[in-house]
Scaffold this motif. Structure first.
Motif, PDB file in Angstrom:
ATOM      1  N   LEU A  33       0.929  -1.358   0.045  1.00  0.00           N
ATOM      2  CA  LEU A  33      -0.023   0.025   0.108  1.00  0.00           C
ATOM      3  C   LEU A  33       0.935   1.342  -0.033  1.00  0.00           C
ATOM      4  O   LEU A  33       1.681   1.270   0.783  1.00  0.00           O
ATOM      5  CB  LEU A  33      -0.818  -0.152   1.305  1.00  0.00           C
ATOM      6  CG  LEU A  33      -2.034   1.165   1.351  1.00  0.00           C
ATOM      7  CD1 LEU A  33      -2.613   1.372   0.292  1.00  0.00           C
ATOM      8  CD2 LEU A  33      -2.383   1.340   2.645  1.00  0.00           C
ATOM      9  N   VAL A  34       0.592   2.017  -0.867  1.00  0.00           N
ATOM     10  CA  VAL A  34       1.135   3.590  -0.988  1.00  0.00           C
ATOM     11  C   VAL A  34       0.399   4.575  -0.476  1.00  0.00           C
ATOM     12  O   VAL A  34      -0.926   4.560  -1.036  1.00  0.00           O
ATOM     13  CB  VAL A  34       1.873   3.700  -2.359  1.00  0.00           C
ATOM     14  CG1 VAL A  34       2.317   5.208  -2.478  1.00  0.00           C
ATOM     15  CG2 VAL A  34       2.784   2.670  -2.904  1.00  0.00           C
ATOM     16  N   VAL A  35       0.950   5.089   0.491  1.00  0.00           N
ATOM     17  CA  VAL A  35      -0.056   6.359   1.194  1.00  0.00           C
ATOM     18  C   VAL A  35       0.596   7.675   0.465  1.00  0.00           C
ATOM     19  O   VAL A  35       1.878   7.822   0.812  1.00  0.00           O
ATOM     20  CB  VAL A  35      -0.207   6.307   2.675  1.00  0.00           C
ATOM     21  CG1 VAL A  35      -0.640   7.261   3.275  1.00  0.00           C
ATOM     22  CG2 VAL A  35      -0.442   4.939   3.083  1.00  0.00           C
ATOM     23  N   HIS A  36      -0.163   8.534   0.090  1.00  0.00           N
ATOM     24  CA  HIS A  36       0.461   9.818  -0.350  1.00  0.00           C
ATOM     25  C   HIS A  36      -0.336  11.168   0.245  1.00  0.00           C
ATOM     26  O   HIS A  36      -1.567  10.957  -0.234  1.00  0.00           O
ATOM     27  CB  HIS A  36       0.543   9.963  -1.975  1.00  0.00           C
ATOM     28  CG  HIS A  36       1.112  10.933  -2.318  1.00  0.00           C
ATOM     29  ND1 HIS A  36       1.120  12.323  -2.252  1.00  0.00           N
ATOM     30  CD2 HIS A  36       2.281  11.160  -3.120  1.00  0.00           C
ATOM     31  CE1 HIS A  36       1.882  13.143  -2.772  1.00  0.00           C
ATOM     32  NE2 HIS A  36       2.750  12.540  -3.438  1.00  0.00           N
ATOM     33  N   ALA A  37       0.340  11.852   1.021  1.00  0.00           N
ATOM     34  CA  ALA A  37      -0.468  12.904   1.697  1.00  0.00           C
ATOM     35  C   ALA A  37      -0.441  14.254   0.990  1.00  0.00           C
ATOM     36  O   ALA A  37      -0.233  15.133   1.562  1.00  0.00           O
ATOM     37  CB  ALA A  37      -0.021  13.001   3.120  1.00  0.00           C
ATOM     38  N   ASN A  62      -2.464  21.607  -0.802  1.00  0.00           N
ATOM     39  CA  ASN A  62      -2.722  22.909  -1.229  1.00  0.00           C
ATOM     40  C   ASN A  62      -2.101  23.160  -2.741  1.00  0.00           C
ATOM     41  O   ASN A  62      -2.574  24.411  -3.212  1.00  0.00           O
ATOM     42  CB  ASN A  62      -2.343  23.779  -0.174  1.00  0.00           C
ATOM     43  CG  ASN A  62      -0.645  23.696   0.055  1.00  0.00           C
ATOM     44  OD1 ASN A  62      -0.148  22.640   0.442  1.00  0.00           O
ATOM     45  ND2 ASN A  62       0.057  24.718  -0.158  1.00  0.00           N
ATOM     46  N   ASN A  63      -0.962  22.536  -2.995  1.00  0.00           N
ATOM     47  CA  ASN A  63      -0.649  22.732  -4.525  1.00  0.00           C
ATOM     48  C   ASN A  63      -1.352  22.047  -5.574  1.00  0.00           C
ATOM     49  O   ASN A  63      -0.545  21.900  -6.790  1.00  0.00           O
ATOM     50  CB  ASN A  63       1.001  22.613  -4.505  1.00  0.00           C
ATOM     51  CG  ASN A  63       1.567  23.724  -3.965  1.00  0.00           C
ATOM     52  OD1 ASN A  63       1.769  24.922  -4.229  1.00  0.00           O
ATOM     53  ND2 ASN A  63       2.202  23.426  -2.708  1.00  0.00           N
ATOM     54  N   VAL A  87      -5.582  10.051   5.876  1.00  0.00           N
ATOM     55  CA  VAL A  87      -4.515  10.619   5.031  1.00  0.00           C
ATOM     56  C   VAL A  87      -4.894  12.092   4.737  1.00  0.00           C
ATOM     57  O   VAL A  87      -6.078  12.357   4.010  1.00  0.00           O
ATOM     58  CB  VAL A  87      -4.052  10.002   3.731  1.00  0.00           C
ATOM     59  CG1 VAL A  87      -2.709  10.867   3.218  1.00  0.00           C
ATOM     60  CG2 VAL A  87      -3.837   8.755   3.961  1.00  0.00           C
ATOM     61  N   VAL A  88      -4.207  13.391   5.136  1.00  0.00           N
ATOM     62  CA  VAL A  88      -4.663  14.579   4.879  1.00  0.00           C
ATOM     63  C   VAL A  88      -3.299  15.492   4.812  1.00  0.00           C
ATOM     64  O   VAL A  88      -2.167  14.967   5.081  1.00  0.00           O
ATOM     65  CB  VAL A  88      -5.439  15.288   6.153  1.00  0.00           C
ATOM     66  CG1 VAL A  88      -4.573  15.350   7.360  1.00  0.00           C
ATOM     67  CG2 VAL A  88      -6.141  16.618   5.904  1.00  0.00           C
ATOM     68  N   HIS A  89      -3.381  16.660   3.827  1.00  0.00           N
ATOM     69  CA  HIS A  89      -2.256  17.169   3.693  1.00  0.00           C
ATOM     70  C   HIS A  89      -1.855  17.964   4.773  1.00  0.00           C
ATOM     71  O   HIS A  89      -0.756  18.107   5.231  1.00  0.00           O
ATOM     72  CB  HIS A  89      -2.427  18.016   2.397  1.00  0.00           C
ATOM     73  CG  HIS A  89      -1.005  18.715   1.818  1.00  0.00           C
ATOM     74  ND1 HIS A  89      -0.060  17.933   1.631  1.00  0.00           N
ATOM     75  CD2 HIS A  89      -0.709  20.096   1.840  1.00  0.00           C
ATOM     76  CE1 HIS A  89       1.052  18.730   1.247  1.00  0.00           C
ATOM     77  NE2 HIS A  89       0.558  20.051   1.466  1.00  0.00           N
ATOM     78  N   GLU A  90      -2.722  19.072   5.358  1.00  0.00           N
ATOM     79  CA  GLU A  90      -2.342  19.932   6.319  1.00  0.00           C
ATOM     80  C   GLU A  90      -3.100  19.694   7.508  1.00  0.00           C
ATOM     81  O   GLU A  90      -4.285  19.258   7.634  1.00  0.00           O
ATOM     82  CB  GLU A  90      -3.036  21.466   5.647  1.00  0.00           C
ATOM     83  CG  GLU A  90      -2.280  21.978   4.404  1.00  0.00           C
ATOM     84  CD  GLU A  90      -2.760  23.290   4.087  1.00  0.00           C
ATOM     85  OE1 GLU A  90      -2.458  24.200   4.954  1.00  0.00           O
ATOM     86  OE2 GLU A  90      -2.928  23.536   3.075  1.00  0.00           O
ATOM     87  N   GLY A 114       1.045  15.872   5.430  1.00  0.00           N
ATOM     88  CA  GLY A 114       2.294  16.435   4.888  1.00  0.00           C
ATOM     89  C   GLY A 114       2.434  17.937   4.792  1.00  0.00           C
ATOM     90  O   GLY A 114       2.193  18.353   6.089  1.00  0.00           O
ATOM     91  N   HIS A 115       2.545  18.842   4.106  1.00  0.00           N
ATOM     92  CA  HIS A 115       2.654  20.270   3.993  1.00  0.00           C
ATOM     93  C   HIS A 115       3.857  20.699   4.320  1.00  0.00           C
ATOM     94  O   HIS A 115       4.534  21.686   3.759  1.00  0.00           O
ATOM     95  CB  HIS A 115       1.517  20.962   4.799  1.00  0.00           C
ATOM     96  CG  HIS A 115       1.374  22.235   4.363  1.00  0.00           C
ATOM     97  ND1 HIS A 115       1.268  23.031   3.052  1.00  0.00           N
ATOM     98  CD2 HIS A 115       1.363  23.156   5.294  1.00  0.00           C
ATOM     99  CE1 HIS A 115       1.185  24.120   3.234  1.00  0.00           C
ATOM    100  NE2 HIS A 115       1.388  24.401   4.687  1.00  0.00           N
TER     101      HIS A 115
END
Length: 174
Positions: A33-37, A62-63, A87-90, A114-115
Motif C-alpha cells: 500500500l502506497v500512502v500519499h499525503a 494545497n498545490n 491521510v490529509v495534507h495540512e 504532509g505540507h
C-alpha cells in the motif's frame, strides 16, 4: 502476514523534481500500500503511482488543483489489517498539533500528513499516531529528502522507518 506501507508526501513533481528518486520507485514496487499525503502538483505522477503500486490511498494538497482535486479527496480513510488510517495534507502549526488532530480524527489509529516537508512521528494521549514522511524531492530546510515505510498487522502499526535519501539521488528539475 503484515501489510507493507510506503508513506509519501510533498512530491511536487515536476515542480521541484522531474521524477521520484529511484530508491522511492523501488519502495513503491515493494509496498502493498502506497500512502500519499498530497502536493502532487501534476496528475501524471498520480497516474504513474496508480499503475505501478499494488494499492494507493491518497489525498490532495494545497498545490494540487484541477483533475487532482477531482480525483482525490481532501481526507482519505482506509482500514489496513485492523489499523484505521487517515491521510490529509495540512494539519496546521506544530504547536498543539497533537491535541487538534486527536479531537479532529478521534476515529483513527494513524494519521499521515504532509505540507511542512518536516518528518514527524508522535503519538497523542489517546494513542493516535501522527506521521509526516517529509518529502522525497524537496528537503527545504531539512538535511535530507525523506520518506517512510511501516507495516500494519493485527490492528497495530510497526516497523516505522524514516528513510533519508542520499544527496544527489533526487532527480532535480533542469
Amino acid at each position: 502476514m503484515a501489510t507493507r506501507l510506503l508513506l509519501l508526501a510533498d512530491t511536487h513533481v515536476p515542480k521541484r523534481a522531474r521524477d521520484l528518486p529511484a530508491e522511492v520507485w523501488r519502495a513503491v514496487g515493494e509496498a502493498d500500500l502506497v500512502v500519499h499525503a498530497g502536493d502532487w502538483v501534476d496528475v501524471r505522477l498520480l497516474d504513474e503511482l496508480e499503475a505501478r503500486s499494488a494499492r494507493l490511498v491518497a489525498c490532495w494538497g494545497n498545490n494540487d488543483h484541477g483533475e487532482l482535486r477531482e480525483r482525490l479527496p481532501e481526507v482519505a480513510r482506509v482500514e489496513v489489517d485492523g489499523v484505521r488510517l487517515g491521510v490529509v495534507h495540512e494539519t496546521g502549526p506544530a504547536k498543539d498539533r497533537e491535541e487538534r488532530m486527536q479531537a479532529t480524527y478521534d476515529d483513527l489509529d494513524v494519521l499521515v500528513f504532509g505540507h511542512s516537508h518536516i518528518p514527524w512521528d508522535t503519538v497523542t494521549t489517546s494513542g493516535l499516531r501522527l506521521l509526516n514522511p517529509g518529502s522525497p524531492t524537496d528537503r527545504r530546510r531539512q538535511p535530507h529528502c525523506t520518506y517512510m515505510t511501516a507495516t500494519a498487522a493485527d490492528g497495530g502499526l510497526g516497523d516505522v522507518v524514516l528513510h533519508r535519501l542520499p544527496p544527489g539521488d533526487t532527480v532535480v528539475r533542469p
